[in-house]
Each structure stands twice: as C-alpha cells, then as structure tokens.
Design a protein around this motif. Structure first.
Motif, PDB file in Angstrom:
ATOM      1  N   PHE A 402      -1.634  -0.407   7.350  1.00  0.00           N
ATOM      2  CA  PHE A 402      -1.909  -0.050   8.738  1.00  0.00           C
ATOM      3  C   PHE A 402      -2.894   1.112   8.819  1.00  0.00           C
ATOM      4  CE2 PHE A 402      -0.688   2.206  12.732  1.00  0.00           C
ATOM      5  CZ  PHE A 402      -1.056   1.214  13.625  1.00  0.00           C
ATOM      6  N   ASP A 403      -2.756   2.080   7.919  1.00  0.00           N
ATOM      7  CA  ASP A 403      -3.650   3.237   7.922  1.00  0.00           C
ATOM      8  C   ASP A 403      -5.100   2.799   7.693  1.00  0.00           C
ATOM      9  OD1 ASP A 403      -1.191   4.356   8.030  1.00  0.00           O
ATOM     10  OD2 ASP A 403      -1.378   5.574   6.232  1.00  0.00           O
ATOM     11  N   ARG A 404      -5.282   1.839   6.804  1.00  0.00           N
ATOM     12  CA  ARG A 404      -6.629   1.372   6.508  1.00  0.00           C
ATOM     13  C   ARG A 404      -7.238   0.642   7.696  1.00  0.00           C
ATOM     14  NH1 ARG A 404      -8.413  -2.453   1.366  1.00  0.00           N
ATOM     15  NH2 ARG A 404     -10.644  -2.471   1.830  1.00  0.00           N
ATOM     16  N   ILE A 405      -6.431  -0.140   8.391  1.00  0.00           N
ATOM     17  CA  ILE A 405      -6.935  -0.829   9.584  1.00  0.00           C
ATOM     18  C   ILE A 405      -7.421   0.185  10.614  1.00  0.00           C
ATOM     19  CG2 ILE A 405      -6.275  -2.279  11.542  1.00  0.00           C
ATOM     20  CD1 ILE A 405      -4.378  -3.754   9.709  1.00  0.00           C
ATOM     21  N   LEU A 406      -6.680   1.265  10.795  1.00  0.00           N
ATOM     22  CA  LEU A 406      -7.056   2.277  11.773  1.00  0.00           C
ATOM     23  C   LEU A 406      -8.300   3.045  11.358  1.00  0.00           C
ATOM     24  CD1 LEU A 406      -3.675   3.914  12.856  1.00  0.00           C
ATOM     25  CD2 LEU A 406      -5.126   2.373  14.173  1.00  0.00           C
TER      26      LEU A 406
END
Length: 599
Positions: A402-406
C-alpha cells in the motif's frame, strides 16, 4: 440601513428576477438561482443551477441593507445570467439594470462593491474567491487574459478579513482555485477594464467605471455544505454580514498581505497542455466495503496521480439512501497515508484504516443522483457523518504494498497482484444521527471505479469476496467494449495459493433503464486447469450516475453493492455497468454534473 428602509420589486415582465433597491454602496447579484426546466432533461450535458443562492442573497441583502438582483427562477440552460454574450443577446435590459445601479451607487457613495453569489457543487466547507486571479507561486496572478476585478486594498482588506473569519469558522477560503472568474464572457469581467472598448453601451459604461477605480467586485463560490440550511451556512452568512455590514464592523485583516501580481501568468509550454495531458485519467487509490447484514456499503477514493484532484466518500445504506462527501484539491500524501480534510486512509501495521468525520449530503433516494440538481434539492446536510473502519490486509494474494502505491502511483498498475487486496473490514459508521456497527467484505488499493480507459462504449466490472474456506477468497472480472476493437476481458480468482488468471466467458450486468438496478449479475470464468466457476449476484443497493462523455455524449453508470453466490458459497462485493449514450435514454431529469461551470 434598517430592514424597513428596503423596498422589493419584481420586474413586471420578468418574474424570474427579484429586484431589491436601497441606498447602500453594496450590490449583490445572483446569476444562477433558478431551477432546471422540463426541457433541460433532454440535453446531453446540461449545467447545474446554484441551489439556495437566491435565498442566501435575499437574506444577506436584508442584513446588509444592500441592493440586489436575484435570479430566482430562470434555468441557466435557457439563459445563463453569468455569460455576457447571452445577456446581450437574450436579455439586454439586465445589463442596463446593472449599469444603472452601478452608476447610481457611485454617484451617491463614490464607489461600489459588487458581490456575485454562486454555488460550487463540492461538499467540503469551502468558499472560492473569483477576482480574475489564481494562486500561483505564492502570489495571486491572472490566468490567461483575465483582468483583476478589485483593488489591492479591497483584496487585502475586507476580502482577506472575510477569508480569516471563514477559516476560523471551519470554512476553507481559496482564491481562484476552481473558478477565478477570468473568462471573457464571465459577468465578473464586466467589472474590470476588459470591456472598456465594448460596442455595447451598458457593458462599456460598467467597465469605464471600473477603469476609473470606482469598483471592487468579487465572485463568491459557495460549496454545497455552506449553501444548504444548517450551522455551516449560518456561519458563512454571519461572516459575510459582519465584514460587509454598513455599521463599520472591523474585518480583522490578517497581518501578512497577499501579493497581487497583475501581470498575466506566462503560458505553459505546449508539451504541458497538449492532448496527452488533457486526457490523462486520474490515478485513484481507495477502499470499498459492504456489510450484507447491516446493508451498508461505502466507497472512498483519493486522486493521487494523473489529471484528477480531489477525494470523495459515498455510502449507500437502507437500500435506497445515499450519503456523499466530495472535496477538491490535491490530497495530502505521505509514505503510508493519504488525506483530504476530514477524510483519510492510512496504513497501521497490517491494517488500513478509513476515517471520516464531517459534512455529508443525505439523499433519501439514490436514484435522484441521475440529476445532481435533483439530488441536492431532495437532500439535507448531516454535519457529523462519521466512519471509522479497519481493513485487515490478507497476504494470501501475494505482494500488496500500500505504501508503494501511495508514494509512486503508476509503478504497480500493470501488476495485478499488487494493485488491490481483499479481505474483511470492521468498524463503526454514524449516518443521519444513527450509529451502526459494520463487519463486511472489502477491497483496498487502486480504486475499483478508477480503473480502465475513458474511451469505451460499455464497461462491466465486478469484485466479490467469500468467507467459506472452500470457496474462492475473492475474484474480479472485467469486460470493456470499445467502438473500434473487440471487448477486452480479464478475470482472476484468489485461492489459498494466490491469484490465478482465468478466462472470462461471460459477464452479464444489464439494466432495462438508467434508473433501474441490474436485474441480474452473472459471470462465468474458466480456470487454467479447465474447471469453471459461475457467480450469481443480487443487487442490494445501487446508485445511478451520469457524466459528460466524449463528443456530445453522456456516460451512464449503475454502481453499487451486491450479494454474490458461487455454488453453495455466499459473499458480497461490488458491480459497475457503464455505457455511452448519444441521447438521454430516460424520462427522468438527467441534469447531472458535479461542478457548476460558473467561470
């Protein structure tokens, strides 16, 4: 002036215009206070009238002892009183009335203040000032060929004082964020030097008065939450009344003055404004969930890439009701969270937490959203809608960062296993004063409705989660038809061993009309080992939407939550069916737009 000093008259031949005259130096104008006519429903892309602005202007005129010209009934789709060309062609007497009042006020007081009251169809508490200026590089500058409609003293005096008061009342002030009032035909530009050489005598007269420095004009774009009756509207009206009151109330301008650079902003290079930039789709991240027991579903998303700039949360509940919050502007992003005002999505360990507490419009019948004007007219504001829900990330689907998507949206778009996670969600929702506990199925990551190209003739999509261990954990299926190529189909199933691509043999989501939910949802998938999986869906709640499509078309969408069954296994999820139409395929008023184009 006390209220008894006012007199109100209605133009004998034009009952849609309410006229209030006084000896005040303040003139209020409401260009879009009317309502949609029956004929408007046949238009593919109608404009939305600014609901409640007529009442607000009338109330302010009384409190301020001001003169006012209030459109109380004219549909802007017949006559747009904010477009100079339309006024000159279809209602030249209106421009004469404005010129007469501007001249008379200047003759009495030496100058005139003009406030044009508009509506902006976002829901977050926000007031956007139109001055022919936009915030750019820490200063205010005209976009394009716009002329500035007010003096520096006015901008850094009463207007800055109003901005300060609004901010303290929980209403965000901005300068030309969406509607700077800089268009050549915008009524605001009549109160600048831009039309001083016009062949139209009334327009030339108003502009010449502005050239001589006798006019300060501002366009006030009021969002939905500060136009609907309630505490926020009362605070907004109080702030305006206190600043512009004839009793000389102190407007408390902030210490740091705004820098007004009246030189036009340099044009952007073609590479920045070319076709590729204008068609870039918004990159959206978000979460969707549905609790089949409580019959509450929610979808929240944030624009973190591409052309989109905003955030929203919509809840469907009690089968037919809808609650909506929308915001505009760049969300605040960190490595593990994204937020916009009262709405946020953040990662906490192995969970993703959705939180919201703020105003939402409650509409009793979600089908009203085929027309945003009809929906807003039927809705009311709930100032304390609240959502707090925790989604547990299920790593059975493999990598989900999720952090990478953001932090780097776009890098994972072609990697299906990392674009979304499916699982369970639990939390609390408070809508319309009633607190409810939710335990449902959820999907988080790239927004479900934000996927895919804009150019299609029809699009069908579903996602579903199942609770039984013997059932698939989750599945997705998608079919997109375009005018010049065969339908593009994709499907996948999540099992204990991870995601498996499937062949999508059939995906049925059809509606007899745009106002009705799908009568049947059915998908047939074939796994790589040749085994089949058939899924039946039953609509639990839905909302029909429409938006402008390519050319002069309209895109109609049926969107909602459903219970799903595959064999003996039961679950829940979402569906979407969108199609492009060249005409309005319904007898219901289709006047639906999310933004009132009053600039």
């Amino acid at each position: 002036m006390p209220e008894s000093g006012l007199h109100t008259a209605t133009a004998a031949s034009e009952s849609w215009l309410e006229v209030i005259d006084s000896d005040s130096p303040l003139l209020l104008i409401t260009p879009h206070g009317g309502r949609a006519e029956p004929r408007t429903r046949s238009l593919p892309n109608p404009k939305v009238n600014d609901l409640h602005t007529a009442d607000i202007t009338r109330g302010l005129a009384v409190r301020l002892g001001a003169s006012a010209l209030i459109n109380v009934a004219m549909d802007r789709n017949r006559l747009d009183c904010n477009r100079l060309s339309q006024i000159i062609e279809r209602a030249p007497w209106l421009l004469e009335m404005i010129a007469d009042r501007v001249g008379a006020i200047v003759a009495r007081h030496g100058r005139v203040t003009v406030l044009l009251i508009h509506g902006w169809n976002i829901i977050e508490p926000r007031l956007d000032f139109g001055l022919g200026l936009r915030t750019s590089g820490g200063e205010l500058r005209p976009p394009g060929s716009a002329c500035v409609s007010a003096s520096d003293d006015f901008i850094n005096g009463p207007l800055a004082g109003l901005a300060d008061r609004l901010h303290r009342h929980g209403i965000e002030p901005t300068y030309g964020m969406r509607y700077p009032g800089g268009g050549l035909q915008n009524l605001l530009q009549a109160f600048t030097a831009r039309h001083s050489q016009s062949s139209n005598a009334p327009l030339r007269s108003i502009s010449e008065t502005a050239v001589n420095g006798f006019v300060d004009a501002a366009q006030l774009e009021l969002s939905v939450s500060i136009r609907m009756p309630g505490e926020l509207r009362a605070r907004c009206e109080d702030a305006i009344a206190q600043v512009f009151s004839a009793n000389g109330a102190d407007w408390h301008a902030p210490r740091a003055p705004l820098v007004v650079n009246r030189a036009p902003r340099p044009r952007a290079p073609k590479s920045e404004i070319g076709a590729a930039a204008t068609v870039a789709a918004p990159g959206r991240v978000g979460i969707e969930f549905y609790d089949p027991a409580a019959r509450i579903g929610a979808m929240a998303s944030f624009d973190v890439g591409g052309a989109g700039i905003g955030a929203r949360i919509m809840m469907l509940f009690d089968r037919h009701r809808a609650a909506l919050f929308t915001a505009e502007g760049r969300p605040t992003r960190s490595s593990s969270a994204v937020a916009h005002g009262p709405l946020s999505l953040r990662r906490e360990g192995e969970s993703i937490v959705l939180a919201f507490r703020g105003p939402a419009v409650i509409v009793p019948d979600a089908t009203a959203y085929l027309s945003i004007e009809r929906a807003l007219a039927s809705g009311r504001l709930d100032g304390d809608t609240e959502v707090n829900a925790r989604f547990e990330i299920d790593h059975a689907g493999g990598e989900f960062d999720f952090d990478r998507i953001l932090s780097s949206f776009g890098a994972t778009q072609d990697r299906a296993s990392s674009s979304a996670s499916f699982g369970r969600i639990a939390g609390r929702v408070c809508i319309d004063g009633a607190a409810r506990t939710v335990h449902g199925f959820a999907r988080a990551g790239m927004s479900f409705t934000g996927l895919g190209p804009d150019k299609f003739t029809a699009r069908r999509m579903i996602w579903a989660c199942f609770e039984d261990k013997e059932a698939p954990r989750a599945l997705e299926a998608r079919s997109v038809a375009t005018a010049d190529s065969p339908p593009g189909c994709s499907a996948r199933i999540l099992g204990a061993g991870g995601w498996s691509p499937c062949e999508l043999r059939d995906l049925m989501i059809d509606t007899p009309s745009v106002e009705e939910p799908p009568h049947r949802i059915f998908a047939s998938l074939t796994r790589s080992d040749g085994s089949s999986c058939e899924v039946e869906g039953h609509v639990e709640c839905f909302i029909p939407l429409s938006r402008p499509g390519p050319g002069n078309s309209r895109i109609y969408t049926s969107l909602g939550f459903a219970s799903f069954r595959t064999g003996a296994h039961r679950g829940a999820g979402m569906f979407e069916y969108s199609r492009v139409a060249d005409s309005v395929p319904t007898a219901v008023d289709e006047n639906n737009e999310y933004d009132s184009d009053s600039d």
